[in-house]
Design an enzyme around this catalytic site. Sequence first.
Site, PDB file in Angstrom:
ATOM      1  N   CYS A  44      27.053  -7.698  13.424  1.00  0.00           N
ATOM      2  CA  CYS A  44      27.551  -7.827  12.331  1.00  0.00           C
ATOM      3  C   CYS A  44      27.166  -9.355  11.874  1.00  0.00           C
ATOM      4  O   CYS A  44      26.973 -10.010  10.779  1.00  0.00           O
ATOM      5  CB  CYS A  44      28.923  -7.657  12.010  1.00  0.00           C
ATOM      6  SG  CYS A  44      29.484  -6.249  12.454  1.00  0.00           S
ATOM      7  N   ASN A  45      27.269 -10.133  12.991  1.00  0.00           N
ATOM      8  CA  ASN A  45      27.463 -11.553  12.982  1.00  0.00           C
ATOM      9  C   ASN A  45      25.816 -12.132  13.469  1.00  0.00           C
ATOM     10  O   ASN A  45      25.897 -13.630  13.223  1.00  0.00           O
ATOM     11  CB  ASN A  45      28.505 -12.313  13.736  1.00  0.00           C
ATOM     12  CG  ASN A  45      29.790 -12.047  13.103  1.00  0.00           C
ATOM     13  OD1 ASN A  45      29.827 -11.803  11.884  1.00  0.00           O
ATOM     14  ND2 ASN A  45      30.827 -11.908  13.795  1.00  0.00           N
ATOM     15  N   SER A 103      32.039 -16.489  18.477  1.00  0.00           N
ATOM     16  CA  SER A 103      32.091 -15.511  17.646  1.00  0.00           C
ATOM     17  C   SER A 103      32.979 -16.012  16.381  1.00  0.00           C
ATOM     18  O   SER A 103      33.412 -17.297  16.487  1.00  0.00           O
ATOM     19  CB  SER A 103      33.101 -14.497  18.133  1.00  0.00           C
ATOM     20  OG  SER A 103      32.191 -13.651  19.036  1.00  0.00           O
ATOM     21  N   GLY A 126      56.929   4.012   3.551  1.00  0.00           N
ATOM     22  CA  GLY A 126      56.185   3.167   2.424  1.00  0.00           C
ATOM     23  C   GLY A 126      54.679   3.304   2.712  1.00  0.00           C
ATOM     24  O   GLY A 126      54.184   3.489   3.757  1.00  0.00           O
ATOM     25  N   ALA A 127      53.967   2.982   1.673  1.00  0.00           N
ATOM     26  CA  ALA A 127      52.379   3.000   1.726  1.00  0.00           C
ATOM     27  C   ALA A 127      51.901   1.547   1.543  1.00  0.00           C
ATOM     28  O   ALA A 127      50.751   1.500   1.031  1.00  0.00           O
ATOM     29  CB  ALA A 127      52.020   4.046   0.777  1.00  0.00           C
ATOM     30  N   GLY A 128      52.400   0.564   1.953  1.00  0.00           N
ATOM     31  CA  GLY A 128      51.969  -0.941   1.646  1.00  0.00           C
ATOM     32  C   GLY A 128      50.701  -1.140   2.631  1.00  0.00           C
ATOM     33  O   GLY A 128      50.582  -0.163   3.740  1.00  0.00           O
ATOM     34  N   HIS A 164      23.792 -20.538  25.601  1.00  0.00           N
ATOM     35  CA  HIS A 164      24.143 -19.640  24.416  1.00  0.00           C
ATOM     36  C   HIS A 164      24.626 -18.409  24.629  1.00  0.00           C
ATOM     37  O   HIS A 164      25.474 -17.691  24.037  1.00  0.00           O
ATOM     38  CB  HIS A 164      22.742 -19.889  23.475  1.00  0.00           C
ATOM     39  CG  HIS A 164      22.845 -18.889  22.417  1.00  0.00           C
ATOM     40  ND1 HIS A 164      23.778 -19.271  21.140  1.00  0.00           N
ATOM     41  CD2 HIS A 164      22.304 -17.581  21.963  1.00  0.00           C
ATOM     42  CE1 HIS A 164      23.356 -18.320  20.131  1.00  0.00           C
ATOM     43  NE2 HIS A 164      22.767 -17.452  20.777  1.00  0.00           N
TER      44      HIS A 164
END
Lengths: 263, 419
Positions: free
Chosen positions: B50-51, B108, B188-190, B98
């Site tokens: 991804c990076n 990263s 709860g659904a936080g 590197h």
Amino acid sequence: MSPNLTLYAALALYAAGTVVALATLFTREKRPQHIALGIMIAGFVAHTVWIGTICVRTHHPPLTNLPEAAGFTAWLVFAIELALFIRYRVHAASFFVYPLVLMLLTLSAVVHDPFIKTPAGISRLFITHVFLTTIGVAGLLIGLAFGVLAWAQDRALKTKNRGALWDWIPSLNVCKTVSYRALATGFSIYTLGILAGILWSYRTTAELMDLRVKQVGAVVAWILFAIVLQAYINDTYRTRRTAVIGACAFVAIMVAILGIHHA
Amino acid sequence: MPLIVVGVNHRTAAVDVRERLSIAPSRMAETLDDLRSLDGINGAAVLSTCNRVEAIVSASAEDVIEPIVDWLTQRAGTARAELEKHVYILRHGDVLKHLFRVASGLDSMIVGEPQIAGQVRAAFLASRERGALDSLLSQVFDQTMRVAKRVRTDTGIGEHAVSVPYAAVELAKKIFGDLHGLQVLLIGAGDMGELTAEHLSAFGLEQIFVANRAHDRAIELAERFHGQAVKFENVEPYLATCDIVIASTAAPHFVIESDHVHRALATRRRRNLFLIDLSVPRNIDPSIAGIDGAYLYNIDDLQQVADSNRELRMQKAHEAEEIVEREVDGFRRRLVAQDAVPTIVELQGRLEDIRTHELEKCLRRMGPVSADQRAAVEQLSTQLVNKILHYPILQLKEAEEPAERETLRKTIRKIFGLR
């Protein structure tokens, strides 16, 4: 060549390993811990050779006098610690166990005179008594060390303040489980050892026990360890009271071991 | 033989550039073949995460850089001038540093993150499977993985969580060790509670119970975690059986009181209870923190753990950089020495031929000599040759720059008449 050469080698290696391990308390680096373990294992090998030499030369297990018993206890404590390390990768126990092993073996070196031929009239019952008591003591000492770790971990989690030991201590569950099992097993074997001792005393002197330092120390330690174990069973081991009783039990055991010399 | 890296990463290119260059695992073999078809490339690997997207190559000369940039431009489907703004090019020792830093997580976005080591390994293994790794890149790969492992083992850089949900997981591990077989109650659904439950569920939990004031939402969440929905007003019995309780509701009052925990712990015997309160206002009575066997952490406590872990990682990163520097230095020396071996062997052979030839001539001229005299002359000739060879060999082994090494090699070959 002096038969005690391997004892001094083990002592030097244990001392070096202990110093390196304790130094990691400040650096938190893992590499020195691994180095310390390597040095301690080298010491353990020398220690094993020394114990083997005693057995070969005297034709009896290394349990008939203080240096032998202290040396054998140290050997057992480290063997159990090594087995637990392999199973749980617990570095933190080394901060308590390494100095303990060093201390017990130093006692052997300072007091001297192992390699005494089997004293006349020594019975199997006596050997059984010393053997069981030594194994029991090793288990109890390991149980105490892990109990201290469990207490430290509990404090760190409760106060939300990670101390120097945080990274080295395994989970609270592991500390509690190992401590409880070591204490329970050690206590059972220690009890059998004391019973064998009482029986041996009765056979040789027609008395169950007398009031010499080692007997009193051993019985006081038994009572105190029983209280610590009870605290574990009731899950009240976290209290300051249990910690103080554990420390007293440790002192009583040490008094009993030292008392062997004056028996 | 030059080592070269050409690529883009999260610091040099935005996601819209990186996504155009990224390579799906299913297309990696084809991409490697494509890269290796460029002239002068001996070995190649492509790291695509991804990076970052990087082409790592060993080549016969540095003039392969331009074709690689062209190749990347073509892949990105953009103008070369546009891509050049984002591309970095590394050579020789910088490549080693590197790669060692990347695999150790030092380059990263979240310093010390552990996934990158696996991604680097996968990239090189894909290349090895495709037969695209030459001997040099193969050595570089092995060493890169060794360094990454050493950095992790010696510094413990990736051991501590740097986000609130992971901090909760880390603490749960500190209490219970193995999370396998534990039961979790999510009240709860936080979002944060959901995320924490999700991270915990990756560790083999036995069951997740979900309670929410809107029961439909509880059912929906329970299905997602393969758990069980429970009535919001009926959570107390679950405190006795669940090991971790996560509260993340919008309720303006305590949902769990200290009496509930006292009653639950009485039936739990020696099993601890970990309570995580992610709500503001708090849903778990703070006095519970004082109960033996109960461990209560609120959102600030967890944030503090994550922050101090982040600081710790930065300290560890300094130690890791020192390890990387030492490893680069050692490995570069090994590579240089290895590169010089053929010339050194040839040089030693050449001088040994001269020595034995001249020794024989000399001994013939001297006539009959004793064994001791012969040994003395032989020793003299050997020592002379060794002294003469000492500095040329040393120079060959220590010349770090490829250009300098090549010049030195040519000069020595010319002077000593090597083929």
